[in-house]
Design a protein around this motif. Structure first.
Motif, PDB file in Angstrom:
ATOM      1  N   UNK A 162      -4.654  -2.703  -8.385  1.00  0.00           N
ATOM      2  CA  UNK A 162      -3.934  -2.545  -7.114  1.00  0.00           C
ATOM      3  C   UNK A 162      -4.790  -3.064  -5.962  1.00  0.00           C
ATOM      4  N   UNK A 163      -6.047  -2.676  -5.969  1.00  0.00           N
ATOM      5  CA  UNK A 163      -6.945  -3.131  -4.892  1.00  0.00           C
ATOM      6  C   UNK A 163      -7.119  -4.649  -4.932  1.00  0.00           C
ATOM      7  N   UNK A 164      -7.200  -5.194  -6.122  1.00  0.00           N
ATOM      8  CA  UNK A 164      -7.365  -6.650  -6.219  1.00  0.00           C
ATOM      9  C   UNK A 164      -6.148  -7.379  -5.669  1.00  0.00           C
ATOM     10  N   UNK A 171      -3.013 -10.016  -1.236  1.00  0.00           N
ATOM     11  CA  UNK A 171      -1.765  -9.880  -0.484  1.00  0.00           C
ATOM     12  C   UNK A 171      -1.997  -9.907   1.015  1.00  0.00           C
ATOM     13  N   UNK A 172      -3.020  -9.213   1.481  1.00  0.00           N
ATOM     14  CA  UNK A 172      -3.224  -9.091   2.937  1.00  0.00           C
ATOM     15  C   UNK A 172      -3.438 -10.448   3.603  1.00  0.00           C
ATOM     16  N   UNK A 173      -4.319 -11.323   3.122  1.00  0.00           N
ATOM     17  CA  UNK A 173      -4.453 -12.625   3.798  1.00  0.00           C
ATOM     18  C   UNK A 173      -3.170 -13.452   3.767  1.00  0.00           C
ATOM     19  N   UNK A 213      -0.727  -8.400  13.777  1.00  0.00           N
ATOM     20  CA  UNK A 213      -1.197  -8.800  12.442  1.00  0.00           C
ATOM     21  C   UNK A 213      -2.393  -7.962  12.030  1.00  0.00           C
ATOM     22  N   UNK A 214      -3.351  -7.784  12.944  1.00  0.00           N
ATOM     23  CA  UNK A 214      -4.547  -7.002  12.594  1.00  0.00           C
ATOM     24  C   UNK A 214      -4.163  -5.555  12.317  1.00  0.00           C
ATOM     25  N   UNK A 215      -3.267  -4.997  13.111  1.00  0.00           N
ATOM     26  CA  UNK A 215      -2.858  -3.616  12.892  1.00  0.00           C
ATOM     27  C   UNK A 215      -2.169  -3.454  11.537  1.00  0.00           C
ATOM     28  N   UNK A 216      -1.278  -4.405  11.217  1.00  0.00           N
ATOM     29  CA  UNK A 216      -0.591  -4.323   9.925  1.00  0.00           C
ATOM     30  C   UNK A 216      -1.589  -4.455   8.765  1.00  0.00           C
ATOM     31  N   UNK A 217      -2.498  -5.419   8.843  1.00  0.00           N
ATOM     32  CA  UNK A 217      -3.468  -5.619   7.761  1.00  0.00           C
ATOM     33  C   UNK A 217      -4.383  -4.406   7.625  1.00  0.00           C
ATOM     34  N   UNK A 241     -14.593  -1.235  -2.289  1.00  0.00           N
ATOM     35  CA  UNK A 241     -15.612  -1.647  -1.314  1.00  0.00           C
ATOM     36  C   UNK A 241     -15.178  -2.910  -0.577  1.00  0.00           C
ATOM     37  N   UNK A 242     -14.531  -3.832  -1.276  1.00  0.00           N
ATOM     38  CA  UNK A 242     -14.051  -5.045  -0.616  1.00  0.00           C
ATOM     39  C   UNK A 242     -12.938  -4.722   0.377  1.00  0.00           C
ATOM     40  N   UNK A 243     -12.117  -3.745   0.061  1.00  0.00           N
ATOM     41  CA  UNK A 243     -11.095  -3.340   1.031  1.00  0.00           C
ATOM     42  C   UNK A 243     -11.723  -2.721   2.268  1.00  0.00           C
ATOM     43  N   UNK A 244     -12.747  -1.898   2.082  1.00  0.00           N
ATOM     44  CA  UNK A 244     -13.449  -1.350   3.248  1.00  0.00           C
ATOM     45  C   UNK A 244     -14.090  -2.471   4.060  1.00  0.00           C
ATOM     46  N   UNK A 245     -14.648  -3.450   3.368  1.00  0.00           N
ATOM     47  CA  UNK A 245     -15.246  -4.581   4.078  1.00  0.00           C
ATOM     48  C   UNK A 245     -14.195  -5.378   4.829  1.00  0.00           C
TER      49      UNK A 245
END
Length: 1552
Positions: free
Chosen positions: A506-508, A513-515, A559-563, A661-665
């Motif tokens: 899911x995280x991957x 998905x976000x970009x 965009x930043x708020x949604x991401x 950790x990548x999501x936090x980053x």
């Protein structure tokens, strides 16, 4: 994959016209869900469904108009008319509706029997229908069955069974295919309860019952139902089940009061009851799978057909999407979540293809055209813009009907973009897709929401599990209270572990998905705002530019708020107790400071849940002992998880931690972008940047703007940021840094669990720079201490340099001097490495490199370092290569004129940016070939200033130890700082190395310097200790004080220092020699002093070595000279002696030979007499005798005893043989040495004369073989062709160049060639007897052996007897014939004069025996062949010496007769004399054996002088004429002797 808490469920619709569900439910619900179902996939292997949940729904809850159930008319449930199919993980998942008690009100069966069924939707994917329809029937007896129940069942089947019409209609019906089942519920106390399940089953009694006697038997109700409704064919499906309710399971008010008049006596057993339930569950399983299989088959056929029509006009992707999604939802409903996920993945790829076709404008794309923007996004953008320009915005002015949108989406929040942006139930996505009015942004969000929901189910996430438990509880509570269930409810584990790999997936997918969706959202917003009019109170172009900047800011914020919200949502959904996150390392700057406005981003916007991420509130702690971020064990501050049952080694744990950790980053990076607009930096911008080599400064140029330096005005606003956490962080800088630090710390802790070393260090570096930026130096220093070494080891040298600069500033602010010094040293070392790389890059690039601006950051740090190091207590040692390069020896040693000191140039290249002042520079060179290893220190005292760049240092040494050395240590000291360089000597050095390319240093021995030589003593006396001659040559030095230390360098060698003495010199020792130390006060220059040093050896060896150290002082200072000379001590001559004892004298023959391959000259020989003996020699040779290895010399001496000397213990008996000789090889070496010395006089190579001579002399000793030495001895000269081996420059390396620049090795080679040309032969002079000191001599002790008795035996032949008148003569006859009688006399005499050990008083009588023998074929002996005689003891010591020898009276003359047996020269018979012991004689007398036969080994040493030894007697035959016959008639075929004439026998007697 087992999914015990999966939300997979199918709908089972039941019809309860008789209100018996409440009696059936207590036994049915506990047996649900269905388990271990197996379905054969059409495109794959057999699929297993571990758990399938069944949703029991009353028919009234499905159809508001109960057309399908003519028996009941329950009130429809309005709350269930519109409900979502599935959940996104946050809302309560929809389960089975709580069954409601419906009235038993019945209607006319014919009232609505012919009613039209409900209209189906034209798109199959939108329908949700039951898989199984169950009719619950109560029939108490056969009569009611015939009259009413059977017709009701037939009516129900007619309405609810699939119609068998056209094929096309069947295909449409297969999308909603279902099966039906009839369950006969039997109430106790009824006739049906007394009937067996089969009519042939009796009650257990063999006798017929009362009912069978009065009336014929009837068929049971179960059989009637099966015969009427199950079909008669063998392949017919059994759709009838019967469940009997126990008496205790029915409420009292529902229990029939009438008991059957004629009981059958049948009672069902417990096993039969359980079998009935098992049969019901089995039918549920098979019928549901049958319905599912029909649906999947029809969906796959339709999808295949629609996909084949993709290229046809009018094909619509949205319709195809709904159709294929229907198949995916079907898979999901039965628990095949993986198949459902594959379906959504294929739809996502199909959407990408449609978008690509639309971009490229391909055919058919017009029917699939999606709206250019999302209306909800447009409304949000307009609201945000209105808030920015401070004008009112009325939603009613917009064309879009927002109320209609909200009503179509159901009960949704007015703010569509709250903290949960990704949800399949957020709006009516499926309605928008069906209406072909869905935007690309909504399309992607919906697909991703469905994918995430499926992955959460596969991962057994906590959200889906909690919803399922709530649903199960809801179903179980629907059972009537007060009634005990007939089966225990299943036990569920509340804390079953999640599937971490699915959560990581899911995280991957979120990271991908976000970009992508952010780009889609940005395009969507730009399209939405492209046609709007700016809200500006002023007109003109200025207003347009303001609107453009506002639009850009709004789009960025949205965009930043949604991401950011999406990332936080996924982080909350994938959080699990199985992930052991370490405790936070963040500490507050002030304990009394109020908590910041930014809370930790845990789950404040998500469902409440405890988090394992806490901020530690302790004070600042010291860094850990190891450079690791966390210790190997569990941190003390880590919270304990009460229900955590996972270990650190759980599958997928590291992968999940890394993705989180990548999501936090990612969240932190989004925050950083927003903060950068407001001037809030993360600290990296202000770090001291170290540029790379050949740095080129570039400026971004916008090609669309004429002036690149003109930039548009940037608008900053909070409008469009709806995420509460992000909005609070962007309110002020403190909150921004607080959230930035928290997100970075969370990423760090997750990377720690994932064991991603590089990411850990990178994240920790971000924290360090942030703390440094906010001036939290203590925390920054701690982070720098942990992470700085990693970047240096990983090759990030420039980044490490920047971090070290910041680290040093932190330590300086904190006043940690020791750590500050260490960091400065490392910083300067890394800066030197960077400078080295810059120089290398500059030398390789053609273009001129830019100057380094970062040197300003480093300048002055060296002075601070030197100032701080002077205050520390311990010395700090650092590698010299950290600050210098190109360290090497420049040239060769340069010797000072008139003294024994020399200088060596050390060149080095400083990489420092400042001048460095050192106190002492020293270099150590060692000789790896010497044992033990010798070393020499060269030093230069300071202060010495070394500038940046290349420099040279002249180092001086007063130690002279010739040999080939290697540089192994270099020290530069400045206060307590020591820069050192060390290398392992004796190994092949890499020539390509930038440090010490040529470490070898050759130190030769100047010809005028002090020297020590070692020779064996010229005088050798074998019965005394050998000696060595140690020569000290002062050269050009006037020694004021000298100390010579001599130590043995050969094993087993012991020096007798106390017996040492000076020879041939007026010098004397200033002190008595002790322990190998010899001291002199003053020794003039050009003086040679020789010290004779005796020694002893424990084992024989051919050569010995001494380790000599000369410490001396001159007017120029103190010096040290060391040398290990070697001397050959093996004897050059070998002497053998042979003694022959006579009656009055002793003849000794000495054989002198050479002990080596070299010939020697025997110059003189002498046998020195002793007190008891004297010797005489013949005429000596006029010239020296040359002794060759194969041709020794013999010396014969006659020794007599001195008269009047008596035997005594103190009487000297030892004689000495003195030989004076000269070895030819030594003469040749001296000759070559003298010739080379003369040739080198007056040349520029005179100072190298010792080196040249020491190089040539080994060729003389090793290059001349024995044959060449023999030629030289015979011819008197030697050829110098062997020197050609040294006439090459490569034989003399490391000598450098002379003052004129010529190579010294080439000069030496040329000189040797010229010398060999001028002297092809060297004449060998003959040593003269006038110079005895130049030759060697050896004194060999000669001991005369003591012999007790010397016997003399002599056989004298008697004259032949005369038979005529001729008188007989006394001489031996000249001719003796064979077999002639020869009379002879054996004369025996003796002497005791050679007994030099036994005094006369101790001598006794000795008895001897003699034995005369000869070979039988030579002599026949007659007379007394054996006998014995006694030698009397001498008188007292005063008796005449003549009494020691035999007299006429004591001598024996024994007559014998000899008869020769053959002709020729016959030797005399042999005589042996043996001593007869007294004990042997007594034994012989007792045994009667003759004395002559009883001889024992002699007890005394005696010799026998047989005077006839070597003499012969000529024997001839007595024949004068022999007549022979020449034929072969003789014996054996030989000649026949016919006659013999003998000579007249005159004067002789023949024995025939």
């Amino acid at each position: 994959m087992e999914q015990p808490f999966s939300t997979s469920k199918v709908t089972v619709e039941y019809f309860d016209p008789h209100d018996v569900y409440k009696l059936l439910a207590p036994g049915l619900v506990p047996r649900l869900p269905l388990r271990n179902l197996h379905w054969q996939s059409h495109a794959g292997p057999l699929r297993s469904i571990e758990t399938l949940h069944v949703e029991l729904v009353h028919a009234a809850a499905v159809e508001p108009n109960p057309l399908a159930s003519p028996l009941t008319s329950p009130t429809p449930l309005s709350s269930l008319q519109q409900r979502p199919f599935d959940s996104d993980g946050f809302q309560t998942q929809l389960g089975a509706a709580i069954p409601r008690a419906h009235s038993n009100e019945t209607v006319d069966p014919t009232a609505k029997r012919n009613s039209t069924p409900a209209r189906r939707h034209q798109i199959p994917g939108l329908r949700r229908t039951p898989y199984l329809k169950v009719l619950l029937v109560r029939c108490d007896d056969n009569d009611s069955y015939k009259s009413q129940v059977r017709q009701e069942i037939r009516d129900w089947i007619k309405v609810n069974s699939p119609p068998s019409t056209s094929k096309k209609t069947n295909a449409a019906e297969n999308h909603d295919a279902f099966e039906w089942l009839i369950v006969h519920v039997v109430i106790p106390n009824t006739i049906a309860a007394t009937q067996p399940r089969k009519s042939d089953v009796a009650s257990g009694s063999e006798k017929p019952s009362a009912a069978s006697r009065w009336r014929p038997g009837s068929t049971s109700l179960l059989e009637k139902l099966r015969s009427d409704f199950s079909g008669s064919s063998k392949s017919a499906v059994d759709r009838i089940s019967q469940i009997r309710i126990g008496v205790n399971d029915v409420p009292y008010d529902l229990l029939p009061r009438v008991v059957p008049a004629v009981p059958s006596g049948y009672a069902e057993t417990e096993q039969e009851t359980e079998n009935a339930w098992t049969d019901l569950i089995t039918k549920f399983r098979s019928l549901i799978l049958s319905s599912f299989d029909m649906r999947v088959t029809q969906y796959e056929e339709d999808i295949k057909e629609k996909d084949a029509q993709r290229s046809l006009p009018g094909w619509n992707f949205c319709t195809f999407f709904i159709l294929k999604e229907g198949l995916a939802r079907g898979f999901e409903s039965v628990g095949l979540v993986e198949d459902a996920l594959v379906g959504y993945d294929e739809l996502s790829v199909g959407l990408d293809m449609i978008v690509q076709d639309q971009i490229l404008g391909r055919s058919g794309s017009t029917t699939n055209t999606l709206p250019p923007y999302t209306e909800d996004l447009k409304q949000l953008a307009l609201k945000a813009r209105a808030a920015m320009v401070e004008i009112s915005y009325d939603e009613g002015d917009e064309i879009v009907d927002l109320e209609a949108s909200q009503s179509s989406a159901g009960a949704q929040s007015k703010d569509a973009y709250d903290d949960i942006p990704i949800s399949a139930n957020k709006k009516a996505y499926r309605d928008l897709i069906v209406a072909n009015n869905v935007s690309l942004f909504d399309f992607r969000c919906y697909i991703f929401a469905r994918q995430m929901s499926l992955l959460l189910r596969l991962g057994n996430a906590w959200s889906t599990r909690e919803e399922l438990l709530a649903k199960l509880k809801e179903q179980q509570e629907s059972v009537l209270h007060g009634i005990a269930p007939r089966a225990p409810p299943p036990k569920h584990k509340e804390n079953d572990q999640e599937e971490l790999p699915m959560l990581a997936e899911i995280c991957r997918r979120t990271l991908d998905f976000i970009p992508s969706v952010s780009q889609v959202m940005r395009t969507d917003l730009l399209n939405a705002l492209s046609g709007t009019v700016g809200f500006s109170k002023q007109g003109g172009s200025e207003a347009v530019s303001i609107v453009d900047s506002i639009n850009s800011e709004i789009v960025d914020n949205l965009v930043i708020s949604f991401a950011f919200s999406t990332a936080q949502q996924v982080l909350a959904q994938t959080s699990t107790k199985s992930l052991p996150i370490p405790s936070s390392s963040l500490v507050p700057t002030d304990e009394h400071e109020p908590k910041a406005a930014i809370p930790e981003p845990k789950t404040m916007m998500h469902p409440a849940r405890s988090s394992s991420l806490h901020v530690r509130t302790g004070g600042v702690t010291r860094p850990p002992l190891s450079p690791n971020v966390f210790s190997s064990g569990r941190p003390h501050s880590m919270p304990d998880y009460e229900n955590a049952s996972s270990s650190f080694l759980k599958v997928g744990l590291e992968h999940l931690a890394a993705r989180r950790a990548e999501l936090y980053t990612l969240s932190r990076n989004l925050l950083e972008v927003s903060g950068k607009k407001r001037g809030w930096s993360n600290g990296w911008v202000d770090t001291p940047v170290v540029s790379q080599s050949s740095m080129i400064y570039m400026v971004d140029i916008d090609l669309e703007v004429d002036d690149p330096l003109v930039t548009s005005e940037i608008t900053i606003s909070m409008s469009g940021i709806d995420n509460k956490l992000l909005k609070a962080a962007l309110d002020n800088s403190d909150d921004f840094y607080r959230l930035y630090e928290i997100l970075t710390d969370k990423a760090l802790r997750h990377y720690t669990v994932a064991n991603h070393t590089h990411s850990i260090q990178s994240t920790m570096a971000d924290l360090a720079v942030l703390k440094y930026h906010v001036k939290d130096y203590a925390a920054a220093a701690s982070y720098f201490w942990r992470t700085t070494p990693f970047f240096g080891e990983s090759g990030w040298s420039l980044l490490e340099l920047s971090m070290l600069i910041m680290y040093s500033r932190c330590l300086k602010e904190l006043e940690r001097k020791d750590e500050y010094v260490k960091v400065l040293l490392k910083l300067l070392s890394k800066a030197a490495v960077a400078e080295k790389d810059r120089r290398h890059a500059k030398s390789t690039f053609i273009a001129e490199a830019q100057d380094y601006p970062e040197t300003e950051e480093i300048q002055g740090l060296l002075d601070d370092l030197l100032l701080e190091t002077r205050t520390i207590t311990n010395e700090m040692r650092l590698p010299l290569v950290n600050f210098f390069t190109s360290i090497d020896i420049d040239g060769t040693p340069q010797f000072d004129e008139g003294r024994d000191s020399w200088t060596l140039q050390l060149k080095l290249d400083s990489l420092l940016v400042d001048n460095i002042t050192i106190d002492t520079a020293s270099v150590r060179i060692v000789n790896p070939a010497s044992k033990p290893m010798r070393e020499i220190w060269l030093k230069k005292e300071g202060p010495i200033t070394i500038r940046p760049g290349k420099s040279k240092l002249g180092l001086r040494s007063n130690t002279l130890i010739p040999g080939l050395y290697e540089v192994d240590k270099i020290d530069l000291r400045a206060g307590k700082l020591c820069l050192h360089f060390e290398r392992e000597p004796g190994f092949v050095h890499d020539k390509s190395s930038a440090i010490s390319k040529s470490p070898q240093v050759f130190i030769y021995h100047p010809s005028d310097a002090i020297d020590v030589r070692l020779h064996p003593s010229k005088l050798i006396q074998l019965d005394r200790n050998s000696s060595l001659d140690l020569e000290l040559d002062t050269g050009w030095n006037h020694l004021e004080k000298t100390e010579i230390r001599v130590r043995a360098a050969t094993g087993g060698l012991r020096l007798l220092s106390s017996e040492a003495k000076c020879l041939d010199s007026p010098l004397k020792f200033s002190r008595s020699p002790e322990a190998g130390i010899f001291r002199f006060d003053s020794v003039p220059e050009r003086t040679v002093t020789r010290i004779r040093l005796p020694y002893t050896l424990e084992q024989d060896t051919s050569s010995i070595s001494l380790r000599v150290e000369v410490s001396y002082e001159t007017e120029h200072g103190s010096y040290l000279f060391s040398k290990t000379p070697t001397a050959q001590i093996s004897l050059a001559v070998g002497v053998n002696v042979q003694d022959v004892f006579k009656h009055k004298l002793l003849l000794s023959r000495f054989t002198v030979s050479t002990a080596s391959a070299s010939p020697l000259r025997l110059l003189h020989s002498e046998l020195q007499g002793s007190e008891m003996f004297k010797s005489t020699f013949g005429v000596p040779p006029s010239d020296p005798v040359m002794v060759f290895p194969q041709q020794p010399a013999s010396l014969l001496y006659k020794i007599k005893r001195n008269p009047g000397i008596k035997n005594g213990p103190k009487t000297g008996r030892t004689m000495y043989l003195k030989l004076r000789y000269s070895i030819l090889l030594d003469e040749i070496e001296d000759l070559v040495r003298a010739s080379l010395t003369r040739a080198l006089e007056g040349t520029g190579l005179r100072s190298l004369s010792r080196l040249i001579i020491l190089s040539v002399l080994p060729l003389v000793r090793n290059g001349l073989d024995s044959l060449e030495l023999e030629h030289a001895a015979l011819l008197g000269f030697i050829r110098t062709s062997f020197v050609s081996r040294l006439a090459h420059a490569r034989m003399f390396h490391d000598l450098g160049k002379d003052d004129s620049g010529a190579d010294v090795a080439e000069l030496i080679a040329s000189f040797l060639q010229a010398w060999q040309t001028e002297n092809p032969k060297l004449s060998i002079p003959t040593p003269s007897s006038s110079q005895p000191a130049e030759t060697s001599s050896i004194l060999i002790p000669v001991d005369i052996p003591s012999v007790a008795i010397v016997h003399t035996a002599d056989i004298k032949l008697e004259p032949a007897p005369s038979t005529t008148n001729i008188p007989a003569t006394s001489t031996v006859p000249e001719t003796v014939c064979a077999h002639q009688l020869l009379p002879a006399t054996l004369h025996l005499k003796w002497t005791r004069m050679w007994d030099t050990q036994t005094p006369p008083s101790l001598q006794s009588d000795l008895e001897f025996s003699y034995d005369l023998s000869a070979l039988p074929d030579m002599w026949l002996i007659g007379g007394r062949r054996r006998g014995h005689f006694v030698i009397p003891a001498p008188g007292d010591e005063d008796e005449d010496e003549k009494k020691r020898a035999s007299s006429v009276d004591t001598e024996a003359d024994i007559p014998i007769l000899l008869i020769p047996q053959r002709e020729g020269y016959l030797p005399y018979p042999n005589i042996e004399v043996h001593e007869v012991k007294a004990d042997a004689r007594e034994d012989a007398v007792e045994s009667g054996v003759g004395l002559g036969l009883c001889m024992s080994p002699p007890g005394n040493h005696y010799e026998t002088d047989f005077k006839n030894l070597g003499e012969t007697v000529r024997i001839i035959g007595d024949r004068t004429v022999v007549t022979l016959s020449l034929d072969t008639s003789g014996p054996g075929g030989g000649p026949l002797v016919l006659g013999i004439e003998r000579a007249p026998a005159v004067g002789r007697v023949l024995v025939a």
